[in-house]
Design a protein around this motif. Sequence first.
Motif, short mmCIF file in Angstrom:
data_model
loop_
_atom_site.label_atom_id
_atom_site.label_comp_id
_atom_site.label_asym_id
_atom_site.label_seq_id
_atom_site.Cartn_x
_atom_site.Cartn_y
_atom_site.Cartn_z
N ARG A 149 21.91 46.02 42.14
CA ARG A 149 23.46 45.55 41.72
C ARG A 149 23.39 43.99 42.35
NH1 ARG A 149 26.67 49.84 40.56
NH2 ARG A 149 28.41 48.01 40.13
N TYR A 150 24.68 43.39 42.31
CA TYR A 150 24.81 42.30 42.85
C TYR A 150 26.28 42.38 43.83
CZ TYR A 150 21.19 40.52 39.93
OH TYR A 150 19.74 40.37 39.37
N ILE A 151 26.37 41.67 44.83
CA ILE A 151 27.40 41.53 45.60
C ILE A 151 27.86 40.31 45.97
CG2 ILE A 151 27.08 43.97 46.26
CD1 ILE A 151 26.32 42.44 49.15
N ASP A 152 29.38 40.02 46.20
CA ASP A 152 29.91 38.84 46.67
C ASP A 152 29.72 38.97 48.09
OD1 ASP A 152 32.03 40.10 47.36
OD2 ASP A 152 33.27 39.24 45.92
N LYS A 153 30.24 37.86 48.89
CA LYS A 153 30.17 37.84 50.49
C LYS A 153 31.38 38.57 50.96
CE LYS A 153 29.37 33.73 52.39
NZ LYS A 153 29.17 32.41 52.42
N THR A 154 32.10 39.32 50.25
CA THR A 154 33.06 40.38 50.80
C THR A 154 32.40 41.66 50.60
OG1 THR A 154 34.34 40.64 48.54
CG2 THR A 154 34.94 38.90 49.94
N GLY A 155 31.44 42.00 49.91
CA GLY A 155 30.78 43.15 49.70
C GLY A 155 31.00 43.79 48.22
N ARG A 156 31.95 43.13 47.56
CA ARG A 156 32.36 43.79 46.14
C ARG A 156 31.39 43.59 45.29
NH1 ARG A 156 37.89 40.47 44.98
NH2 ARG A 156 36.20 38.84 45.59
N PHE A 157 31.09 44.48 44.42
CA PHE A 157 30.00 44.46 43.33
C PHE A 157 30.53 43.51 42.47
CE2 PHE A 157 29.02 48.44 45.22
CZ PHE A 157 27.96 48.37 45.51
N VAL A 158 29.71 42.54 41.90
CA VAL A 158 29.89 41.63 40.96
C VAL A 158 28.86 41.47 39.92
CG1 VAL A 158 31.35 40.28 42.49
CG2 VAL A 158 28.96 39.76 42.42
N THR A 159 28.93 40.64 38.92
CA THR A 159 27.74 40.20 38.07
C THR A 159 26.98 39.44 38.66
OG1 THR A 159 28.67 38.43 37.27
CG2 THR A 159 29.53 40.27 35.90
N GLU A 160 25.66 39.12 37.97
CA GLU A 160 24.81 38.14 38.45
C GLU A 160 25.26 36.66 38.95
OE1 GLU A 160 20.13 37.17 37.77
OE2 GLU A 160 20.90 38.50 36.33
N THR A 161 26.10 36.21 37.92
CA THR A 161 26.80 35.18 38.23
C THR A 161 28.00 34.97 38.97
OG1 THR A 161 27.80 35.36 36.06
CG2 THR A 161 25.63 34.25 36.04
N GLY A 162 28.42 36.25 39.60
CA GLY A 162 29.46 36.39 40.54
C GLY A 162 30.97 36.73 40.09
N GLU A 163 30.94 36.99 38.73
CA GLU A 163 32.16 37.18 38.05
C GLU A 163 32.58 38.82 38.42
OE1 GLU A 163 33.87 35.10 36.15
OE2 GLU A 163 32.46 33.55 36.48
N PRO A 164 33.90 38.96 38.68
CA PRO A 164 34.26 40.23 38.94
C PRO A 164 33.88 41.41 37.77
CG PRO A 164 35.97 38.62 39.17
CD PRO A 164 34.90 37.93 38.70
N LEU A 165 33.62 42.58 38.24
CA LEU A 165 33.17 43.46 37.29
C LEU A 165 34.60 44.11 36.54
CD1 LEU A 165 30.62 45.81 39.20
CD2 LEU A 165 30.42 44.24 37.45
N ALA A 166 34.63 44.35 35.37
CA ALA A 166 35.67 44.90 34.51
C ALA A 166 36.28 45.81 35.28
CB ALA A 166 35.29 45.51 33.32
#
Length: 551
Positions: free
Chosen positions: A367-384
Amino acid sequence: MRSPKDAFGNLPNRLRAFKERRGDMRQLPRAFVIFAVFSMACQASAQSQRADARTSPEMKLKASRSDIISIGGFSDGLVSACLSEYPRRGCRWHYLDAEGRSVLRTNLVWPGTAGSRENFDPPPPFSEGLAATNDGAGKLAYMDKKGQLVIRTDFPAIPFSSVNFYFKVEGDLAPVCGEFLRGDNREMCSKWGYVNHAGKVVIPPELAFPLQFIEGLAVIERNGKFGYINNWGHLVIPAKFDWAIAFTEGVAGAVLGQKRILIDKAGEVLCELPPANESVLDVRFSEGLAPVSVEGKHGFMDKKCQVVIAAKFDGVGPFSEGLAAVGDGEKSGYIDKTGRMVIAPQFSDAYEFNKGVAMVYLGEEKRYIDKTGRFVTETGEPLAQPATKAAAVAAPPSAPTAATAAPPPGTTAFVPPPANDSVAWAAIHFQQGQNLWSRNTASSYIAAIQSYREAVRLAPENGQYQNRLGFALHALASSAEGIPHLQKAVQLDPKNWEYLAHLADALTDVGRTKEALQAIDKALAMAPNNPYALGVRKKAQAKAGKPGKAR
């Protein structure tokens, strides 16, 4: 999948198998100097170390052209690619730019016949605008990007079966080889030297291994002591240390007598390492901090050798974009530079941040996460659908997709295998690992290992993948971690002498000489004249204390 302790506890300590011992440190193999240099720089770079076979520049380029049979790694803005010349068999090597345009057509042709090694491997990479080549008379030369010979030498050209990615120009220095050792499948340089751009010998071909320049300097041994040479061939820090490690962020760890110290690029002592720090080899800085190890726990120190984050974690990774992955029991999370846990331990594996995104694993799931710990896409886009800690495991990973780059006229786009075709994807990850390894940079070695791990995860019964992962781990001085993979490779293919030799080499380096001699004897029974296997036996016998006997 690795536990956090495997992923990070071993990361700052993967040289621990070679832990310096004041009484016998000079007995360590010289090869270790090179790979210690690699390891010290592996975590110093903020470059991406997420080895994803679908998104690397090389694989994107290959996906956009159906005529690319094989591809190397980008270096100095160019990548080597073997292009099909259908209806002829095989392919011809070209150097392509980032847009896939042929910049230089070589005379290197792979015939395409089964088992043929001739020109099978990529040609030497460009560096400083130059690449090694054959002058047409069997001598080594260096050409520019127009194919014009710029440096001529009196040394032999690189055999097609040799590992050629070490022949990279650094500043005014161009590598040459005084002697190639011939083995069953490879010809290895045993005497490395350097010439300047005028072809004049600057360093005679007497080195057992090529120099590895990091931050403009390379560790060099002179009369049993270690110093630093610049890429003009000048000894800028005298060879006075009993041990020396590559520079990261302008500082390096060294041993001088009984003291373990931190030095600057003038060779001046900055401070003495904390007494409890278990190994000078751990000293590699990222964003101003370096790992410290105390009785199996890990923290960080600054460039004044002061412990600023207490050694309380089961493992630590390098800082990237202000955060570092740490191990807490069997899970990994992230801390900031104050030591505060900002993303709770919940991952089975975690990697560095790059452009605000980090790759993590939940069990076997990437999986991929941003710096807040939220799961995102590989390019950093929010998940649906926002992913929670509980729901994250249930969400399937996104299926592989084809590269988005438009194919050149007359070619067809690469069609990826089905998402559930683990064998095909394992092969892609393995090839990506090979490409990354050929880049010959510290960060690409670590990225290559990640690709090899993915290949092994997808196809654990493939002996070639297991062997390559084990070999790569051993090469980066993590023999203990590599041994299980090498053992698995031998189990899968017990008649492969190369697998046995790699296993014996790794066993030797962790002191298991009896097992090492047993393995290398089996290898030599199949390849009695192979120089690498003979060298491994000699090393194992020497470490055992008496030729032919093991402890």
